[in-house]
Structure formats: C-alpha cells, structure tokens
Design a protein around this motif. Structure first.
Motif, short mmCIF file in Angstrom:
data_model
loop_
_atom_site.label_atom_id
_atom_site.label_comp_id
_atom_site.label_asym_id
_atom_site.label_seq_id
_atom_site.Cartn_x
_atom_site.Cartn_y
_atom_site.Cartn_z
N SER A 55 0.73 -1.16 0.17
CA SER A 55 0.00 0.01 -0.05
C SER A 55 0.86 1.28 0.00
O SER A 55 0.52 2.44 -0.19
N ALA A 56 2.11 1.13 0.18
CA ALA A 56 3.08 2.47 0.23
C ALA A 56 3.45 2.57 -1.14
O ALA A 56 3.98 3.91 -1.51
N ILE A 57 3.55 1.68 -2.00
CA ILE A 57 3.81 1.89 -3.65
C ILE A 57 2.60 2.96 -4.09
O ILE A 57 1.53 2.84 -3.86
N PRO A 58 2.98 4.04 -4.51
CA PRO A 58 2.11 4.98 -5.09
C PRO A 58 1.36 4.65 -6.08
O PRO A 58 1.88 3.89 -7.06
N GLU A 59 0.25 4.83 -6.34
CA GLU A 59 -1.08 4.51 -7.10
C GLU A 59 -0.65 4.97 -8.45
O GLU A 59 -0.79 4.06 -9.59
N PRO A 60 -0.02 5.89 -8.81
CA PRO A 60 0.41 6.19 -10.31
C PRO A 60 1.45 5.21 -10.73
O PRO A 60 1.38 4.87 -11.92
N LEU A 61 2.26 4.54 -9.87
CA LEU A 61 3.31 3.56 -10.29
C LEU A 61 2.51 2.10 -10.72
O LEU A 61 2.83 1.62 -11.76
N TYR A 62 1.41 2.02 -9.93
CA TYR A 62 0.58 0.93 -10.31
C TYR A 62 -0.03 1.14 -11.80
O TYR A 62 -0.13 0.26 -12.55
#
Length: 86
Positions: A55-62
């Motif tokens: 959940s710490a990975i930024p949404e734009p990266l997904y």
C-alpha cells in the motif's frame, strides 16, 4: 534475425522475468500456509507487513505498470493479427 527477435537481450528477458516474479509470489503461499498453521500470529504480522509495503507503493506507479503491460499486450496482439510478429 526476425522481426519478433529484438536485438536487445534485456527486452527478451522482460516478460519471463515478470512471470517468474508472479510465480514466486504464488509459490510463497505454501510456506506462508505452513507458518500460519504453526504460528498464526507470526503469519498475521507478516501479512500486515506485506500489505503495508504494497500500500506504500504510489497509485500512479501501479497505473504506469498496468498501462505498460496492457499496451505491450495490445501491441503484440495487433502485430500478430497483421502478420508482422510471429
């Protein structure tokens, strides 16, 4: 060299590397199941830690990953339909 064989070795390794990561994630469920059977509290802590990391990975990266993966798939399909790629 055919059109489907890129000269760059990193390009030819990209798709298999992604699949190997997915296989590793799926196979990780086996030792996690054993840990959960023996020490449920440790398994729960590991799952919470993994969830916090993901959940710490930024949404734009997904979104970027999904767009790139789907774009690659669409381009390969289009190339195969047109007969450019084999």
């Amino acid at each position: 060299m055919t059109a489907a064989t890129p000269p760059d070795r990193w390009v030819t390794r990209a798709r298999p590397a992604f699949l190997y990561v997915m296989y590793a994630l799926l196979l990780w469920s086996i030792p996690m199941g054993i840990v959960a059977a023996v020490r449920p509290d440790v398994a729960a802590a590991m799952a919470r830690g993994m969830g916090a990391y993901l959940s710490a990975i930024p949404e734009p990266l997904y979104a970027l990953f999904g767009t790139g993966y789907l774009g690659y798939t669409a381009a390969r399909t289009w190339g195969k339909v047109r007969g450019v790629d084999r």
